[in-house]
Design a protein around this motif. Structure first.
Motif, PDB file in Angstrom:
ATOM      1  N   UNK A  60       0.713  -1.343   0.078  1.00 17.64           N
ATOM      2  CA  UNK A  60       0.133  -0.113   0.372  1.00 17.64           C
ATOM      3  C   UNK A  60       1.222   0.987   0.093  1.00 17.64           C
ATOM      4  N   UNK A  61       0.636   2.028  -0.980  1.00 14.12           N
ATOM      5  CA  UNK A  61       1.477   3.330  -0.950  1.00 14.12           C
ATOM      6  C   UNK A  61       0.752   3.819   0.063  1.00 14.12           C
ATOM      7  N   UNK A  62       1.996   5.380   0.352  1.00 12.60           N
ATOM      8  CA  UNK A  62       1.876   6.028   1.324  1.00 12.60           C
ATOM      9  C   UNK A  62       1.098   7.601   0.813  1.00 12.60           C
ATOM     10  N   UNK A  63       0.617   8.148   1.298  1.00 11.61           N
ATOM     11  CA  UNK A  63      -0.385   8.998   0.595  1.00 11.61           C
ATOM     12  C   UNK A  63       0.246  10.203   0.042  1.00 11.61           C
ATOM     13  N   UNK A  64      -0.253  10.852  -0.450  1.00 15.28           N
ATOM     14  CA  UNK A  64       0.788  12.330  -1.176  1.00 15.28           C
ATOM     15  C   UNK A  64       0.895  12.213  -2.602  1.00 15.28           C
ATOM     16  N   UNK A  65       1.187  13.540  -2.849  1.00 14.39           N
ATOM     17  CA  UNK A  65       1.957  12.952  -4.446  1.00 14.39           C
ATOM     18  C   UNK A  65       3.021  12.324  -4.640  1.00 14.39           C
ATOM     19  N   UNK A  66       3.983  12.116  -3.972  1.00 14.28           N
ATOM     20  CA  UNK A  66       4.585  10.763  -4.240  1.00 14.28           C
ATOM     21  C   UNK A  66       4.739  10.667  -3.847  1.00 14.28           C
ATOM     22  N   UNK A  67       4.595   8.912  -3.835  1.00 16.90           N
ATOM     23  CA  UNK A  67       4.118   8.130  -2.033  1.00 16.90           C
ATOM     24  C   UNK A  67       6.061   7.751  -2.528  1.00 16.90           C
ATOM     25  N   UNK A  68       6.901   7.744  -3.216  1.00 14.60           N
ATOM     26  CA  UNK A  68       8.193   7.319  -2.206  1.00 14.60           C
ATOM     27  C   UNK A  68       9.083   8.111  -2.076  1.00 14.60           C
ATOM     28  N   UNK A  69       8.724   9.400  -2.116  1.00 12.17           N
ATOM     29  CA  UNK A  69       9.330  10.475  -1.169  1.00 12.17           C
ATOM     30  C   UNK A  69      10.118  10.410   0.075  1.00 12.17           C
ATOM     31  N   UNK A 115      11.660   7.991   1.080  1.00 12.88           N
ATOM     32  CA  UNK A 115      12.864   7.299   0.624  1.00 12.88           C
ATOM     33  C   UNK A 115      13.946   8.450   0.683  1.00 12.88           C
ATOM     34  N   UNK A 116      13.355   9.689   0.679  1.00 10.06           N
ATOM     35  CA  UNK A 116      14.538  10.705   0.366  1.00 10.06           C
ATOM     36  C   UNK A 116      15.319  11.141   1.211  1.00 10.06           C
ATOM     37  N   UNK A 117      14.878  10.439   3.024  1.00  8.22           N
ATOM     38  CA  UNK A 117      14.849  10.567   4.170  1.00  8.22           C
ATOM     39  C   UNK A 117      16.446   9.418   4.123  1.00  8.22           C
ATOM     40  N   UNK A 118      16.625   8.570   3.488  1.00  5.78           N
ATOM     41  CA  UNK A 118      17.340   8.059   3.824  1.00  5.78           C
ATOM     42  C   UNK A 118      19.068   8.303   2.764  1.00  5.78           C
ATOM     43  N   UNK A 119      19.885   8.590   3.499  1.00  7.30           N
ATOM     44  CA  UNK A 119      20.634   9.451   3.201  1.00  7.30           C
ATOM     45  C   UNK A 119      22.298   8.622   2.953  1.00  7.30           C
ATOM     46  N   UNK A 120      22.277   7.376   3.742  1.00  3.10           N
ATOM     47  CA  UNK A 120      23.613   6.783   3.567  1.00  3.10           C
ATOM     48  C   UNK A 120      23.809   6.049   1.640  1.00  3.10           C
ATOM     49  N   UNK A 121      24.905   5.660   1.963  1.00  6.28           N
ATOM     50  CA  UNK A 121      25.265   5.571   0.060  1.00  6.28           C
ATOM     51  C   UNK A 121      24.339   4.347   0.318  1.00  6.28           C
ATOM     52  N   UNK A 122      23.764   4.450  -0.633  1.00  4.12           N
ATOM     53  CA  UNK A 122      23.193   2.842  -1.166  1.00  4.12           C
ATOM     54  C   UNK A 122      23.475   1.704  -2.506  1.00  4.12           C
ATOM     55  N   UNK A 123      23.779   1.316  -2.749  1.00  2.00           N
ATOM     56  CA  UNK A 123      23.638  -0.281  -3.931  1.00  2.00           C
ATOM     57  C   UNK A 123      22.170  -0.716  -4.036  1.00  2.00           C
ATOM     58  N   UNK A 125      10.095  -9.267  -8.098  1.00  4.49           N
ATOM     59  CA  UNK A 125       9.530  -7.762  -7.651  1.00  4.49           C
ATOM     60  C   UNK A 125      10.575  -6.977  -8.417  1.00  4.49           C
ATOM     61  N   UNK A 126       9.554  -6.735  -9.408  1.00  7.57           N
ATOM     62  CA  UNK A 126       9.272  -6.491 -10.934  1.00  7.57           C
ATOM     63  C   UNK A 126      10.585  -4.942 -10.529  1.00  7.57           C
ATOM     64  N   UNK A 127      11.076  -5.196 -11.894  1.00  8.81           N
ATOM     65  CA  UNK A 127      12.983  -4.939 -11.967  1.00  8.81           C
ATOM     66  C   UNK A 127      12.784  -3.107 -12.102  1.00  8.81           C
ATOM     67  N   UNK A 128      11.303  -2.898 -12.206  1.00  5.53           N
ATOM     68  CA  UNK A 128      11.521  -1.364 -12.346  1.00  5.53           C
ATOM     69  C   UNK A 128      11.428  -0.770 -10.698  1.00  5.53           C
ATOM     70  N   UNK A 129      11.112  -1.313  -9.840  1.00  2.46           N
ATOM     71  CA  UNK A 129      11.549  -0.628  -8.752  1.00  2.46           C
ATOM     72  C   UNK A 129      12.486  -0.232  -8.051  1.00  2.46           C
ATOM     73  N   UNK A 130      13.620  -1.175  -8.707  1.00  2.91           N
ATOM     74  CA  UNK A 130      14.945  -0.997  -8.315  1.00  2.91           C
ATOM     75  C   UNK A 130      15.056   0.529  -9.341  1.00  2.91           C
ATOM     76  N   UNK A 131      14.935   0.729 -10.127  1.00  2.00           N
ATOM     77  CA  UNK A 131      15.077   2.298 -10.379  1.00  2.00           C
ATOM     78  C   UNK A 131      14.748   2.917 -10.079  1.00  2.00           C
ATOM     79  N   UNK A 132      12.774   3.232  -9.394  1.00  2.00           N
ATOM     80  CA  UNK A 132      12.289   3.346  -8.412  1.00  2.00           C
ATOM     81  C   UNK A 132      13.311   3.698  -7.106  1.00  2.00           C
ATOM     82  N   UNK A 133      13.823   2.963  -6.731  1.00  2.00           N
ATOM     83  CA  UNK A 133      14.652   2.939  -5.620  1.00  2.00           C
ATOM     84  C   UNK A 133      15.484   4.300  -5.516  1.00  2.00           C
ATOM     85  N   UNK A 134      16.587   4.091  -7.044  1.00  2.00           N
ATOM     86  CA  UNK A 134      17.540   4.064  -7.228  1.00  2.00           C
ATOM     87  C   UNK A 134      17.190   6.334  -7.288  1.00  2.00           C
TER      88      UNK A 134
END
Length: 295
Positions: free
Chosen positions: A221-230, A232-240, A250-259
Motif C-alpha cells: 500500500x503506497x503512502x499518501x501524497x503526491x509522491x508516494x516514494x518521497x 525514501x529521500x530520508x535515506x541519506x546513506x550511500x546505497x547500492x 519484485x518487478x525490476x522497475x522498482x529498483x529504478x524507483x529506489x535509485x
C-alpha cells in the motif's frame, strides 16, 4: 525490552577469523524474551556487514561464495528474524516490527554501526531499519527488492513456485535466475553451494510464510501524497541497488524507483538475470559490493 549483550572473547574473535560459511557456529542472543540465531565470522576490520534474507529464508539460503568473499575484508553476520528457522518467538507480520527487531539485535551484539544488506523481503526490512534507526546504518545494499507501494509483479506463475512448502531447485531457477541455459547452469551451481553446510537450519514454519505474506501485502500500500516514494529521500546513506533485468518476483522497475528516490544511490542491472542476480553472477557482484563498501 530486555536485551542480553554478548561480547566476543579474544579466543572467539580469533576463531571467527578462521571460520567460514560452512563452519561458523550458530549462536543465539536473547532480545525481549526470544532467542535470535546468528552466525558471525570474518576479519574484524571496521564496520561489519549484516545480512537479512528473503521470504521464508534463513541463514542457509545465502551463497557461501558471497559470504566468504565478503568475510575476507570484514565481519559477516547472518541472522534469522523472530520465529524464523532456528530463532524462537512469534513471526512478525509488519516490516516495521521486523526492522525494530533487527535494530535490537545489532545493539545487543554490541555494535554501534553496520552495513546492511537486504535481499528481497530483507530489502524492505533494511530500508525500514535505515529510516527508523538511521544512526545504526553506515551503508545500504538493496538486492532484488522494491519499496513501499511499489509496482507489483505481473507474472501469474510466481505464487505456484514461491509458495511451495519445501522449495525445490526448479522453484529457485524460475524465481531467481535468467532463462538462458547459462543462467540455469549458474542457478544449479548456486544450489550446490548453498547446500554445502552439514548442519543446515530447519525450514521456516507455515506461520512464517503467513506472517511475511501479511507484511508484504501491507507494504504494497503506497503512502499518501503526491509522491508516494518521497519517504525514501530520508535515506541519506550511500546505497547500492542491484537487480536482474527481468525480476519476476519484485518487478525490476522498482529498483529504478529506489535509485531515483534515495539521494545517494547507484543502480546496477545484470543481464539475462532475475530476482537473485547476485547468485547468478557471484564473482561480479563481489567486485561491485566490495568496491562500494570500501570506497
Amino acid at each position: 525490552m530486555t536485551i542480553v549483550i554478548v561480547l566476543l572473547t579474544p579466543s572467539r574473535k580469533a576463531q571467527a577469523m578462521s571460520d567460514t560459511h560452512v563452519t561458523a557456529p550458530t549462536q543465539y542472543i536473547e532480545v525481549d524474551g526470544d532467542r535470535f540465531a546468528y552466525r558471525r565470522w570474518g576479519k574484524p576490520s571496521g564496520v561489519p556487514i549484516f545480512l537479512v534474507q528473503h521470504f521464508r529464508g534463513g541463514m542457509d539460503h545465502w551463497d557461501p561464495l558471497l559470504t566468504d568473499g565478503l568475510a575476507e575484508g570484514r565481519e559477516v553476520i547472518l541472522f534469522n528474524g523472530r520465529g524464523i528457522a532456528s530463532s524462537s518467538g512469534t513471526p512478525r507480520n509488519r516490516m516495521e516490527d521486523m526492522a525494530d527487531d533487527i535494530a535490537a539485535v545489532i545493539r545487543a551484539l554490541g555494535l554501534e554501526q553496520v552495513d546492511l544488506l537486504g535481499f528481497s523481503l530483507g530489502g524492505y526490512q533494511v530500508q525500514e531499519v535505515t529510516l527508523r534507526h538511521p544512526q545504526l546504518v553506515r551503508k545500504l545494499l538493496l538486492l532484488g527488492t522494491g519499496l513501499r507501494g511499489g509496482d507489483p509483479t505481473s507474472d501469474p506463475q510466481v505464487p505456484q513456485y514461491a509458495l511451495n512448502p519445501v522449495p525445490t531447485l526448479e522453484d529457485f531457477l524460475f524465481l531467481f535466475f535468467g532463462r538462458s541455459e547459462a543462467a540455469k547452469q549458474a542457478g544449479k551451481a548456486f544450489w550446490e553451494r548453498r547446500h554445502q553446510r552439514a548442519d543446515q537450519d530447519p525450514p521456516s514454519s507455515p506461520a512464517v510464510a503467513q506472517a511475511q505474506f501479511e507484511a508484504t501485502v501491507a507494504y504494497a500500500e503506497p503512502l499518501p501524497g503526491e509522491n508516494p516514494y518521497a519517504h525514501l529521500n530520508a535515506i541519506t546513506q550511500p546505497t547500492l541497488v542491484l537487480n536482474g533485468e527481468n525480476d519476476v518476483m519484485i518487478a525490476s522497475i522498482n529498483s529504478w524507483h529506489l535509485a531515483q528516490n534515495i539521494p545517494n544511490a547507484q543502480l546496477l542491472i545484470y543481464p539475462d538475470a532475475g530476482h537473485g542476480a547476485q547468485f547468478q553472477y557471484p564473482e561480479r557482484f563481489l567486485k561491485h559490493a566490495i568496491q562500494f563498501l570500501d570506497e
